[in-house]
Design a protein around this motif. Sequence first.
Motif, short mmCIF file in Angstrom:
data_model
loop_
_atom_site.label_atom_id
_atom_site.label_comp_id
_atom_site.label_asym_id
_atom_site.label_seq_id
_atom_site.Cartn_x
_atom_site.Cartn_y
_atom_site.Cartn_z
N TYR A 29 0.81 -1.22 0.00
CA TYR A 29 0.00 0.00 0.00
C TYR A 29 0.84 1.27 0.00
O TYR A 29 0.34 2.36 -0.23
CB TYR A 29 -0.99 -0.03 1.17
N GLU A 30 2.14 1.12 0.23
CA GLU A 30 3.01 2.28 0.15
C GLU A 30 2.98 2.82 -1.29
O GLU A 30 2.98 4.03 -1.52
CB GLU A 30 4.42 1.90 0.54
N PHE A 31 2.95 1.89 -2.24
CA PHE A 31 2.81 2.30 -3.64
C PHE A 31 1.39 2.81 -3.91
O PHE A 31 1.19 3.87 -4.50
CB PHE A 31 3.14 1.14 -4.57
N VAL A 32 0.41 2.05 -3.45
CA VAL A 32 -0.99 2.36 -3.73
C VAL A 32 -1.37 3.77 -3.27
O VAL A 32 -2.06 4.51 -3.96
CB VAL A 32 -1.89 1.29 -3.06
N PHE A 33 -0.90 4.15 -2.06
CA PHE A 33 -1.29 5.45 -1.50
C PHE A 33 -0.33 6.58 -1.87
O PHE A 33 -0.48 7.72 -1.42
CB PHE A 33 -1.42 5.36 0.03
N SER A 34 0.67 6.30 -2.68
CA SER A 34 1.57 7.36 -3.14
C SER A 34 0.85 8.21 -4.19
O SER A 34 -0.18 7.78 -4.73
CB SER A 34 2.84 6.76 -3.75
N ASN A 35 1.39 9.38 -4.49
CA ASN A 35 0.80 10.20 -5.54
C ASN A 35 0.73 9.42 -6.86
O ASN A 35 -0.27 9.45 -7.57
CB ASN A 35 1.62 11.48 -5.73
N THR A 36 1.81 8.68 -7.14
CA THR A 36 1.84 7.93 -8.40
C THR A 36 0.76 6.85 -8.43
O THR A 36 0.06 6.69 -9.44
CB THR A 36 3.25 7.32 -8.60
N GLY A 37 0.61 6.11 -7.31
CA GLY A 37 -0.43 5.08 -7.25
C GLY A 37 -1.81 5.67 -7.52
O GLY A 37 -2.61 5.13 -8.29
N GLU A 38 -2.05 6.82 -6.92
CA GLU A 38 -3.34 7.50 -7.08
C GLU A 38 -3.55 7.93 -8.54
O GLU A 38 -4.63 7.76 -9.10
CB GLU A 38 -3.35 8.71 -6.17
N MET A 39 -2.50 8.49 -9.15
CA MET A 39 -2.63 8.95 -10.53
C MET A 39 -2.85 7.78 -11.49
O MET A 39 -3.60 7.89 -12.45
CB MET A 39 -1.38 9.74 -10.94
N VAL A 40 -2.19 6.66 -11.22
CA VAL A 40 -2.39 5.49 -12.09
C VAL A 40 -3.84 5.04 -12.03
O VAL A 40 -4.46 4.75 -13.06
CB VAL A 40 -1.43 4.33 -11.70
N ARG A 41 -4.41 5.03 -10.81
CA ARG A 41 -5.83 4.63 -10.70
C ARG A 41 -6.73 5.62 -11.43
O ARG A 41 -7.70 5.24 -12.07
CB ARG A 41 -6.25 4.53 -9.23
N LYS A 42 -6.37 6.90 -11.36
CA LYS A 42 -7.16 7.91 -12.09
C LYS A 42 -7.10 7.64 -13.59
O LYS A 42 -8.09 7.76 -14.30
CB LYS A 42 -6.64 9.32 -11.80
N PHE A 43 -5.91 7.29 -14.06
CA PHE A 43 -5.76 6.99 -15.48
C PHE A 43 -6.66 5.79 -15.87
O PHE A 43 -7.36 5.82 -16.87
CB PHE A 43 -4.29 6.68 -15.81
N LEU A 44 -6.65 4.76 -15.01
CA LEU A 44 -7.46 3.57 -15.31
C LEU A 44 -8.96 3.88 -15.29
O LEU A 44 -9.74 3.24 -15.97
CB LEU A 44 -7.15 2.44 -14.32
N ASN A 45 -9.34 4.92 -14.51
CA ASN A 45 -10.76 5.31 -14.45
C ASN A 45 -11.09 6.46 -15.40
O ASN A 45 -12.13 7.11 -15.24
CB ASN A 45 -11.11 5.74 -13.01
N ASP A 46 -10.20 6.74 -16.34
CA ASP A 46 -10.43 7.80 -17.34
C ASP A 46 -10.52 9.19 -16.73
O ASP A 46 -11.20 10.07 -17.26
CB ASP A 46 -11.73 7.54 -18.12
N GLU A 47 -9.87 9.40 -15.58
CA GLU A 47 -9.93 10.73 -14.96
C GLU A 47 -8.71 11.57 -15.28
O GLU A 47 -8.65 12.75 -14.96
CB GLU A 47 -10.09 10.60 -13.44
N CYS A 48 -7.68 10.98 -15.87
CA CYS A 48 -6.52 11.76 -16.32
C CYS A 48 -5.79 10.97 -17.40
O CYS A 48 -6.09 9.80 -17.63
CB CYS A 48 -5.59 12.07 -15.14
N GLU A 49 -4.86 11.64 -18.05
CA GLU A 49 -4.06 10.97 -19.06
C GLU A 49 -2.78 10.45 -18.41
O GLU A 49 -2.34 10.98 -17.38
CB GLU A 49 -3.69 11.95 -20.18
N TYR A 50 -2.19 9.44 -18.99
CA TYR A 50 -0.88 9.02 -18.52
C TYR A 50 0.13 10.04 -19.03
O TYR A 50 0.03 10.48 -20.17
CB TYR A 50 -0.55 7.62 -19.06
N PRO A 51 1.09 10.45 -18.18
CA PRO A 51 2.01 11.53 -18.63
C PRO A 51 2.84 11.17 -19.86
O PRO A 51 3.27 12.07 -20.58
CB PRO A 51 2.90 11.79 -17.42
N VAL A 52 3.10 9.90 -20.07
CA VAL A 52 3.75 9.54 -21.32
C VAL A 52 2.66 9.22 -22.32
O VAL A 52 1.70 8.52 -22.00
CB VAL A 52 4.71 8.33 -21.19
N LEU A 53 2.81 9.78 -23.48
CA LEU A 53 1.78 9.69 -24.51
C LEU A 53 1.31 8.25 -24.69
O LEU A 53 0.14 7.96 -24.70
CB LEU A 53 2.37 10.23 -25.82
#
Length: 342
Positions: A209-233
């Motif tokens: 959960y150290e990964f899961v609750f990190s900013n990166t973990g959160e952003m990856v979940r947002k990407f999977l839920n269509d809430e943001c783009e992945y920073p690499v094209l």
Amino acid sequence: MTDGSTNIKPEVIKSHLLTYFKSLKNYPDKYLHRFFVDTANPPEHFAYLCPLCLMNGIIVEQTIGLGMHADFSLDHYPPESIGGFQKILVCKKCNNDAGTFYDFSLKEKIQQLAFNNSTPEASLNSKFIATNLTGRYPSKLTIDKDGKIEISLKPNPDIHAPFLDKFIEYSKDNHDYKIELTQKNPDEKKVSKALVKTAYLTCFDMWGYEFVFSNTGEMVRKFLNDECEYPVLNPSFWLGSIAKTEGIRLPLGLCYLKEPAEWRSFIINICLQDKETGFSEVASVLVPGPSKEDWENLSNIQTLLNEMPITSMSIAHVTENLITDNIFDGYTKDWKLLTDNN
Ligand SMILES: [Zn+2]
């Protein structure tokens, strides 16, 4: 909360609770409210949260025993259909949703790659229209043993299609017709999502959960839920050419890019296999360090990726490099260590 009646073997639940609670218990404000009313004085317990939704969980508590918010199942990452064999518990809803919305696209992708590489027996489904033939029909393209493409105009011989049968008969003795084939390409966004999900679960397995609750973990979940783009094209790029270059060993799983220094990032190398032909390819997903800056820096890496030859990079397996020194105990610490020492 159910009483925990489930098809999952008790030893699987036990191993997940023992392994991942070590990191979950460091985030009481992130999970206690999912299980207890009085979060200030919870009874002794072990808990597990679905790493994808962080909503559904499993708990074992001394007085009540096992409880679950929903049924769970073992998710293969990458999907079993492309040769994935690693498994982790996620809630059934997350497992089913990923399967329905994007996981299937990896099979389409690897089938297309096998076909484009002229792998014998590789096949692609297509559709066709032809001169003087009413309708659009399914067809199938197959690579024969000499690497040539064969077209089957009636891949399913049992379907009732009188016009098609007449056309096939006609085409045997005549050549004054034109066939137009269309073929559906895999949805690249879905391919990316399926790969990023595999990378996410690989990181969860390693860092909990150290990964899961990190900013990166959160952003990856947002990407999977269509809430943001992945920073690499395109978070994935295909390393097949390196993997097949003699003398170069491409490590699989969780690795990090050592060189060049500007690229420093975790990289998850995922092997995809076309079970029908044995063709395989390696896809990579860049996962940055835990902080907001690391996430933002990933777009700079994309620029470099476009300019530099892939062979100029050096990839090291994380475990080989860090576990041996007994310092492999957390996402943040490891990342700091990697950046400080280099
Ligand atoms: Zn879930």
